[in-house]
Design a protein around this motif. Structure first.
Motif: not given
Lengths: 633, 167, 497, 504, 102
Positions: C176, C180, C186
């Protein structure tokens, strides 16, 4: 009532069959009279048909009667149930219906007290129906159907005493052997259809004569057809079933395995002869060759056979061989003539033998003898039959054989001719032996001899009738006789030779040669087997190996048995082994097992230890990442 | 080479050293101590990233709670008495995997041309903004996080507490 | 800057209800002694029913909670679905828990909370929310897995599940992070906006991030090679929890997976579809092959569920709205069937405390109806007609085939054929084995009712899936709103609204 | 009238719950209900067959089309429809199914163990078969196809019998498992084929008539047909007992209880051939044309192979099982001939083989029920104790060896003619040879077990049960009907076959 | 000023070390500590991305906060489970906990 109604002839026995099948058990005498009436009716119906044929005929060209129904039809494919009447048919019909009638009557006495007495007559009806259909069929397919039908009846009747292992086996053997021939028959039929687009015999003949078939193709086709004839008529190499077929009741042998069914092959080839002639010469040569070989081996085997019915059976093979020689020489007339008379004297012989067996319950030649004193009628008629078979002038056999000889002499080369002549001697020899050993000198089995006695009228009358026919049957060749009977002329005027009449002329030389040879054979037989037959025994001992060879039928049956056991069954065993172990256990179960085993191996990846699991995860991630980057960046 | 960088390298070195200690130390307690060291260094890194707030959180939560918890756990599970080596048999594979990943990650970090404000400058994030956002923009995560904590609480009590009839 | 406006909290009513109900159940367990332990389970189920009913308010409605979650048909379907799962889980747990577990209150409370997490995963269109919800669900499941405190296998299962879960979520987070860093947001929509543009400069981190996120999600849905914990967790956990994991965590993770890849990563579909396909093949192969070897019914179902995930991944690899609907359809069918099967397993376990396959011998003699339902469920899992499995699999694989993934569909159907074997083995035991004693079991009414309902569901899905399919279509439409996929080569672009 | 097909498909399904409700302590009641249902089904099937009239088009009659799943996902206007309809090929097979089920019910009269469950599964099987014969929608075609496979495992494994040989044993579990797995393995290929076909046709529907229309407009590419047809050929071929994928059939038939063997060998195997025709040839004519030689070869191989390996089987059921392989080989030959006569013959043979093999199994079952062995070498002269039984068995045998006047001959003859017409001399010749071999093993069996000296060991055997006699009589009636008057079958079949593209 | 890459590399190193720890260590507690290291790396990533690249929304920072929270909770829960296992079986080495395999 005319030729168009000819279909009634087979129809009546057929109806009788169905009736007996369901109602027979509830009728008095198990309904044997129904069977006899049916066949009698068929016999009587023959005359209007014949008359109609003769009426419609101008001189010697006969317009055939045709009647047919559609059985299967779609697209351009159609199968008919059709009936066709022409001289050949008539001859065949005459033999079949007449002999069948006599045999049925005879059976009433002969089969009396048998278990399944009704069943016997039921099947007889079915046989008559099929046989008559076979004769009248106007297309090959219907003929094939009837052909199988008579085969099936013969199967049932040979196996009539099915409690005897030998009978059951013989029935099986007969059916399967003929079936092998029928494979060829069916292939031939389909091949002929494939080009001509029809099953109708006349149309096929026309098509063939119109040159519709390429000749090698046609040759192949007719040879396949001939395979069927070989099987049905017990020609070499498919002759092995006929002697065994004697396991059946004697009347059955007389009707099916002498007079009618076994000549179906001859009849079929005779019908198709024009097509054979269009084909390459090799076709007819093979026909002739098959006949020739059969003649030779059958007469030799007959010499050594000891069972009276078997001896007669071999003589039947012999006669059939002669018919095929005639056909191979391109003569329908001779073949049909022989067929015609053969029906009578051969049936006569069998019925005579039957009467003896009925009286003594013995059929081993060595356990009989001297019966002439006890049963004169049988002896006399049997003697007539024997002479006719040998071909002593002026008995019926002579004329027919003479025709054959003439044609053979014309058409075939000298060796063939000589071989045939030689076979005549041997025929005379063993037929004489048969008669002498059965009826003359003193009995070798006093016990059975003591209570032997002539059968009742139901037995003797048919014998006498057949005896008469065996004597006079041959005269039909003579124009005078023919005209007297209302025909255009002699047999040759009726059963035409490839469309045009065939004049019978008497060849004195041939007649003399053949008669002399035959008589000589018989005389030699007398010399050998008179009294206690010491001479014969001595001869046999001197030529022991050859005798053994004959007695064992040239070991042909053994050869086949060997082939079946060792080759066919082994092959089958191999195939089923292959099926179980290779296809199934290796192929199917193997793949399943492989999958299962893969699972077994894979499950050990699951070690139950956290670090390993984590390693798997990270490895997965890294590989995924690297490949992804490698491929995409 | 500005002085920030110097500081960074020092801190980073300490952090890495601590981390190395954590994963390699023979003695379990030592690795716990190394962990404290590493965490503190990371806290310093946060400071370098201009997020003092997070640094403080880090010190409080980790330096305090977590490590103490871990030490307790060690004590209770008498880690010292555990037989056998501290490292499992698959250490070489582990090393290989880690190395592989490290190279990949580093290459990625360097290869990527990061988009954003060109001034290579760490912007200070205002604490109020963070607090504000937590309760408004990020309301759901915030509330769920509280649920997570409750779950952890209940869970650990249910599991860890001794039942009657248990030694 | 995410705008802090439009936080209409009522959208979250179901979650609040569930959370509150959890508190209620726990306290009821403590303070309300008259409520027997079994009734407690039914009480919890009631909570699910209420929450599910409430969430229907937003049917055919498309609302957003801030920038975090959207409440549309997709969410509603899954809310109701998850609530249903929870309700059944509670009902079939009732007897088991009261006889074999301590602290029933917390037990049901955790189930309720887990469902809250699941709902969040389905609702979120933003990674942080999704992640937190994921953790919420996972935490509850960790606890529940090791809930049989004195059962060594249960503890061990909890340990494995927990540690590996932490590890994988660390990986997921790293992914993630990279994503990001590359895209600067996000938000699913924001990401796909960036990704559909030119990503030459950031592709490194994008792909690494993608790989790691696939890994993390793969862990949750139990895709090979991230599946390792599954068999052990399933085997160790108390049976109702096994059922819950196999239904809830799989479904929720899949909902998350589907939504994320649809809304965020579809621009890159040609880059990742073949990797997902590869995972799918691995998953189907390993799951089904190793299942052939299992002796323990729970472990068998663990592997069979891995296999099922493989089929679902087939749909993801061929992502399009059709296959998305197909995935959801198959998932619903699978979950219903699975719950039916587990109901049978639990009932049998309650009677006999047996869970080895060979110990099922003669079940048909002792409890014909149970055996019948079990057989139906197993055949349905094997993809036999009349039952859910056939129709849903057919639709799913056909959808894959439509996206030029015929080969994958072929592989899938092959392995579903392999799976038939091990289901048949169980059936063989039930119908051919000789029972020790022939006494009939007494039939517990409530469980049998639940079982009947589930079986009816299996038949409904198998014989007339239209209504369900229509609903599912609405759901997938709502996540595909604005996303347009052209089938065939599967290339995808974000259409300008 | 359009609801008659629906009735055929649904009655067997709906009767299942009814069976479950029946009190299990009165098995007799269950049997009566079963017999009643069987009778009704037989009546309806006969009705369908009798009143069927070809009326142009593809010859579909009594069509009934209900929406099932449409306008969702990839499915278009009428995506998956519950579409029933029977054509001239389906009609005889429907009749066949009706006949065999009625016979099977009476043969299964003596099932005492879990009678209810047995009939439930049996009728489930039957409904599947009916469904396949009358479904005009690809999805439901396959649906019912699988339904027919579904109950086989339990039917065989619970009520079947294991057979032991000297060297090896075939347990009923083994037979059942192998049968189920192989059939489902086959349907995997069909599955794939259907997916591919749907995509290729691109009509968004599984309606076969629709797909066929698309194909006739050239919407289905020839290369596609060439690689897709084998999927159907092999996939359905498994159920059709196509060599070398036939091994489930002997073992399965042997393991199964009599009634099930009858249905399975008699009807279920036909589904395979029917599938090749209905899906393979009708929808992919060019592919079929391309693969015909292969199919022909496999068919001939099967025919010879089955016959030859039947020669040495001593277990009656194995002999019958292998003869089924052999006869299904003829069916495949007929299909592969790709001309009207041959395909007619194939369909005729499906019917003929169905009734005669069912008859054979009836007889084997009758003797096995009493003697509890099936080894023909142990018997001898059974015709004494069981004359009718022997007569029935003989008739069955004669039909299968192609005696004119019985069903077998009509069918096989058409096949041979078709094969020759298509130019496969060798195939036709070998096929006829196989028929002769058939005669050999049939007669061998009869001579061995039924004729010859009576074996005292079996002196106490009794004539077969009256129910079995009824079944046998029914089946024989069918054999004679088709053998003597095939036209009713042929014009129904041929008119439909004419409409099939690629059949010349 | 410090370029962002430094922080990223640092986090990469920490993360890998943590991964190594998880894979190599036997003791459950040690594995937990390694996981903590990995999470630290993650946090560094988030913060640096936030403050360097996308400060206007600072989502990363928020994320970091939550990660820390979750991490703490995780440790608590995990330790409870470890403790439970230890109580029942006197082991805290994960590779000894393989009752269930294959």
């Amino acid at each position: 009532m005319g030729m168009e109604q000819a279909w009634l002839i087979p129809a009546i026995p057929a109806v009788a069959f169905v009736f007996l099948l369901f109602a027979g058990a509830y009728l008095p005498r198990r309904g044997d009279f129904v069977a006899i009436l049916a066949i009698g009716a068929a016999f009587l119906l023959l005359f209007p048909v014949l008359i109609d044929l003769l009426d419609k005929a101008e001189g010697t060209d006969y317009t055939a009667g045709v009647k047919s129904w559609e059985w299967v039809q779609f697209g351009d494919f159609e199968i008919n149930i059709g009936f066709y009447v022409d001289p050949i048919t008539i001859v065949m019909l005459a033999v079949v219906t007449l002999v069948a009638l006599l045999v049925q009557v005879y059976s009433v006495a002969y089969m009396h007290g048998e278990p399944r007495y009704g069943w016997y007559f039921t099947v007889m009806c079915l046989f008559a129906a099929s046989m008559l259909t076979l004769v009248l069929a106007d297309n090959l397919l219907l003929m094939y159907a009837a052909w199988e039908g008579v085969g099936f009846c013969s199967f049932l009747l040979i196996g009539f005493y099915w409690e005897k292992r030998s009978a059951a086996e013989a029935a099986k053997k007969a059916f399967i052997t003929t079936r092998i021939g029928d494979v060829g028959f069916l292939i031939g039929i389909i091949m002929l259809w494939e080009k001509a687009g029809t099953f109708n015999i006349q149309e096929i003949i026309a098509f063939a004569e119109g040159g519709g078939y390429d000749s090698t193709y046609l040759t192949a086709a007719v040879l396949f057809l001939f395979m069927g004839a070989v099987g049905k008529s017990g020609q070499f190499p498919l002759h092995v079933w006929l002697p065994d077929a004697m396991e059946g009741p004697t009347p059955v042998s007389a009707l099916i395995h002498a007079a009618t069914m076994v000549v179906a092959g001859v009849y079929m080839v005779a019908r198709m002869l024009p097509v054979f002639e269009v084909a390459d010469a090799i076709a007819l040569d093979l026909v002739m060759l098959a006949g020739l070989i059969t003649v030779v081996i059958s007469s030799l085997m007959g010499l050594a056979a000891t069972d009276i019915k078997r001896v007669i059976a071999y003589s039947t093979l012999n006669s059939l061989g002669l018919m095929f020689i005639a056909l191979g020489s391109g003569s329908v007339t001779a073949a049909m003539l022989y067929l015609f008379v053969h029906g009578f004297f051969k049936a006569l012989l069998f019925l005579g033998a039957g009467s003896v067996i009925h009286a003594t319950h013995k059929q081993e030649i060595d356990e009989l003898g001297g019966l002439a004193r006890k049963m004169p009628t049988t002896a006399i008629t049997f003697g007539i039959g024997t002479l006719a078979m040998i071909g002593i002038i002026p008995l019926s056999g002579f004329w027919a054989k003479d025709e054959v000889l003439i044609f053979a002499e014309e058409e075939q080369n000298l060796i063939v001719y000589l071989i045939i002549l030689a076979s005549l001697v041997i025929t005379g020899l063993y037929m004489a032996r048969l008669f002498i050993r059965m009826f003359l000198f003193e009995s070798r089995d006093p016990e059975s001899y003591s209570h032997a006695h002539e059968g009742g009228p139901l037995i003797t009358v048919p014998l006498m009738i057949l005896g008469v026919l065996a004597v006079i049957g041959g005269f039909v060749v003579l124009d005078e006789v023919g005209e007297a009977l209302g025909f255009a002329g002699g047999f040759g005027q009726f059963v035409l030779e490839a469309g045009h009449p065939h004049e019978y002329e008497f060849h004195a030389d041939t007649a003399i040669i053949s008669t002399v040879l035959a008589a000589g054979g018989a005389a030699l037989g007398w010399f050998l087997w008179q009294g206690r037959a010491e001479t014969a025994t001595r001869v046999r001992e001197t030529f022991a190996p050859i005798a053994a060879l004959f007695a064992n039928r040239f070991y042909i049956d053994e050869l086949y048995q060997f082939l079946i056991n060792r080759v066919v069954l082994t092959l089958s065993a191999i195939v089923s082994w292959f099926d179980r172990n290779v296809v199934n256990d290796t192929g199917v179960d193997g793949s399943a097992g492989l999958t299962y085993f893969t699972g077994f191996e894979l499950k050990f990846l699951q070690t139950g230890k956290i670090p390993n699991y984590a390693l798997a995860i990270s490895a997965g991630i890294i590989v995924l990442a690297l490949v992804m980057i490698a491929t995409q960046v | 080479m500005t002085y920030e960088e110097v500081i960074f390298y020092v801190v980073a070195a300490v952090a890495v050293a601590g981390a190395l200690g954590v994963v390699t130390a023979r003695n379990v307690v030592h690795s716990a101590v190394f962990l404290i060291l590493a965490l503190m260094a990371v806290a310093a890194v946060y400071v370098l990233l201009a997020s003092e707030f997070l640094a403080i959180v880090q010190v409080l939560v980790y330096g305090g709670a977590v490590t103490i918890l871990i030490l307790f756990a060690m004590m209770l599970t008498r880690v010292r008495d555990q037989a056998g080596p501290v490292d499992g048999p698959q250490r070489p594979f582990a090393a290989f995997a880690a190395a592989a990943f490290m190279t990949t990650a580093i290459i990625v970090a360097l290869e990527t041309d990061w988009r954003g404000n060109s001034t290579e400058e760490a912007t200070v994030v205002d604490i109020n903004a963070i607090g504000n956002a937590l309760f408004t923009t990020w309301a759901i995560p915030f509330e769920i996080a509280s649920l997570v904590l409750i779950v952890a609480l209940i869970g650990s009590t249910v599991l860890a507490r001794g039942e009657e009839g248990e030694g | 800057m995410p705008d802090s406006t439009s936080l209409d909290w009522e959208l979250l009513a179901p979650e609040y209800i569930l959370a509150a109900w959890a508190a209620l159940v726990i306290s009821a367990d403590i303070f309300w002694g008259r409520l027997s332990k079994e009734q407690l389970g039914w009480f919890a189920a009631l909570g699910f029913v209420i929450a599910g009913g409430v969430s229907l308010i937003w049917w055919d409605d498309s609302r957003q909670f801030g920038e975090l979650a959207d409440i549309n048909d997709y969410t509603t379907i899954f809310r109701v679905f998850f609530c249903g799962i929870g309700a059944f889980a509670c009902i079939i747990s009732a007897k088991y828990v009261s006889e074999r577990l301590l602290h029933p209150g917390e037990y049901y409370g955790l189930i309720l909370v887990a469902v809250v997490g699941a709902n969040g995963m389905a609702a979120a269109h933003e990674l942080l929310t999704a992640y937190i919800s994921l953790e919420l669900m996972s935490f509850s499941l960790y606890v529940l897995t090791s809930y049989a405190k004195f059962d060594l296998r249960s503890n061990e299962a909890g340990l494995k599940y927990m540690l590996l879960g932490a590890f994988s979520s660390a990986i997921f987070l790293y992914g993630i992070g990279l994503m990001y860093g590359a895209t600067g947001t996000t938000q699913y929509a924001g990401m796909s906006e960036v990704l559909s543009g030119d990503i030459e400069d950031i592709e490194w981190s994008v792909y690494l991030g993608l790989a790691m996120m696939i890994g993390g999600l793969g862990f949750k849905v139990a895709a090979v090679p991230f599946h390792m914990y599954t068999p052990d967790a399933y085997e160790g956990a108390p049976i109702p929890i096994t059922a819950l994991i196999s239904a809830l965590s799989k479904a929720a993770a899949m909902a998350f997976f589907l939504k994320l890849f649809t809304q965020a990563f579809i621009p890159l579909i040609d880059d990742w579809r073949y990797f997902i396909a590869a995972l799918a093949v691995l998953t189907m192969a390993l799951g089904n092959l190793v299942a052939l070897q299992q002796r323990n019914i729970k472990r068998l179902f663990a592997y069979s569920s891995i296999g099922q995930v493989g089929y679902l991944l087939v749909g993801i690899a061929a992502l399009s709205q059709d296959s998305a609907s197909a995935i959801v359809l198959h998932m619903i069918g699978y979950v219903v069937t699975n719950l039916a099967a587990f109901t049978c397993i639990i009932l049998y376990y309650n009677w006999t405390s047996k869970e080895e396959i060979y110990e099922y011998k003669g079940l048909a003699e002792r409890a014909p109806y149970l055996a019948l339902c079990m057989t139906i469920a197993l055949f349905s899992l094997a993809g036999m007609p009349l039952f859910a499995g056939f129709a849903t699999k057919f639709v799913l694989f056909q959808a894959a085939a439509n996206e030029d993934m015929l080969w994958l569909a072929g592989v899938a159907s092959f392995f579903s054929f392999v799976s038939l074997y091990y289901y048949l083995v169980v059936i063989r035991e039930m119908y051919l084995g000789e029972p020790e004693e022939r006494t009939r079991f007494r039939t517990p009414v409530l469980e049998y009712t639940a079982l009947t309902v589930l079986t009816a569901g299996v038949f409904l899905m198998g014989l007339y899936p239209k209504p369900v399919f229509d609903i599912v279509e609405d759901g997938t439409e709502s996540i595909f709103a604005g996303v347009e996929v052209d089938g065939g080569d599967g290339g995808a672009v974000l259409s300008e609204p | 009238m359009e609801y008659v097909l629906l009735a055929l498909v649904l009655i067997p399904v709906l009767v299942c719950p009814l069976f479950m409700l029946l009190p299990s302590q009165y098995p007799q009641l269950t049997r009566y209900v079963a017999a009643l249902t069987g009778g009704v089904l037989f009546g309806l099937s006969l009705l369908v067959f009798v009143v069927y009239q070809f009326d142009g088009g593809a010859g579909l009659r009594y069509e009934l089309q209900w929406d099932w799943l449409e306008n969702v996902g990839f499915l278009g206007e009428n995506g998956i429809t519950f579409y029933l309809g029977v054509d001239g090929i389906g009609a005889p097979l429907v009749l066949l199914n009706g006949v065999v089920i009625l016979a099977a019910v009476f043969v299964s009269w003596n099932i005492t163990h879990r009678t209810k469950d047995f009939f439930v599964l049996l009728f489930l099987l039957v409904s599947g078969v009916y469904g396949v014969f009358v479904s005009q929608d690809l999805f439901f075609f396959f649906f019912w196809y699988e339904v027919a496979v579904l109950p086989m495992y339990l039917l065989i494994a619970v009520w079947g019998s294991s057979s032991h040989f000297g060297t090896f044993t075939r347990t009923k579990e083994y037979g059942a498992m192998k049968l189920t797995m192989m059939l489902v393995a086959g349907s995997v290929l069909i599955f794939i084929g259907i997916f591919a076909l749907f995509v290729e046709a691109g009509a968004g529907t599984f309606d076969m008539t629709e797909i066929r229309r698309v194909g006739e407009e050239g919407g289905i590419d020839e290369d596609f047909q060439k690689w897709c047809f084998p999927l159907f050929m092999v996939g359905f071929g498994v159920l059709a007992g196509m060599w070398p994928l036939h091994t489930w059939s002997p073992d399965g038939h042997v393991a199964a209880p009599t009634g099930v063997s009858m249905l399975h060998a008699g009807v279920l195997m036909k589904l395979g051939a029917f599938g090749i025709l209905r899906v393979g040839i009708m929808l992919l004519p060019e592919g079929a044309d391309f693969w015909a030689p292969v199919l022909m070869t496999l068919g001939v191989t099967g025919a010879l192979y089955g016959a030859v390996s039947a020669l040495t089987q001593t277990d009656l059921k194995y002999m019958v099982g292998y003869s089924s392989v052999s006869h299904m080989g003829y069916v495949l030959m007929g299909l592969a001939s790709m001309n009207e006569i041959g395909v007619n013959g194939a369909v005729l043979q499906m019917f003929a083989h169905g009734v005669m093999t069912a008859l054979m199994f009836t007889n084997v079952g009758a003797v096995y029920d009493q003697a509890h062995i099936r080894d023909m070498t142990q018997f001898g002269g059974l015709a004494k104790q069981m004359p009718r039984h022997s007569a029935f068995f003989t008739i069955a045998g004669l039909s299968s060896l192609g005696l004119p006047g019985l069903a077998g001959f009509v069918a096989e003859f058409h096949i041979f003619v078709g094969v020759f017409k298509a130019g496969y001399w060798w195939a036709g010749g070998l096929g006829i040879l196989a028929a002769a071999i058939t005669a050999t093993y049939i007669l061998r069996m009869l001579a061995r077990a039924y004729f010859g000296p009576a074996n005292e060991k079996w002196a106490d055997l009794k004539e077969m049960r009256i129910g079995e006699q009824f079944s046998a009589a029914l089946l024989i009636a069918m054999i004679l009907f088709m053998g003597l008057w095939p036209m009713p079958f042929i014009d129904r079949i041929s008119q439909t076959v004419e409409t099939i593209p690629g059949i010349n | 000023m410090i370029p962002i890459e430094n922080f990223l590399v640092l986090s990469a190193v920490l993360f890998s070390l943590g991964m190594y720890g998880v894979l190599a260590r036997r003791n459950a507690v040690l594995i937990l500590m390694s996981v903590e290291l990995m999470l630290q790396a993650v946090v560094i990533n988030f913060i640096s991305f936030a403050v360097y690249l996308h400060p206007e929304a600072f989502t990363g920072v928020i994320f970091a906060v939550f990660v820390i929270v979750i991490a703490a909770a995780e440790v608590g829960l995990a330790l409870a489970i470890v403790l439970r296992v230890f109580r029942n079986r006197q082991i805290s080495n994960v590779d000894e906990a393989d009752l269930m395999k294959w």
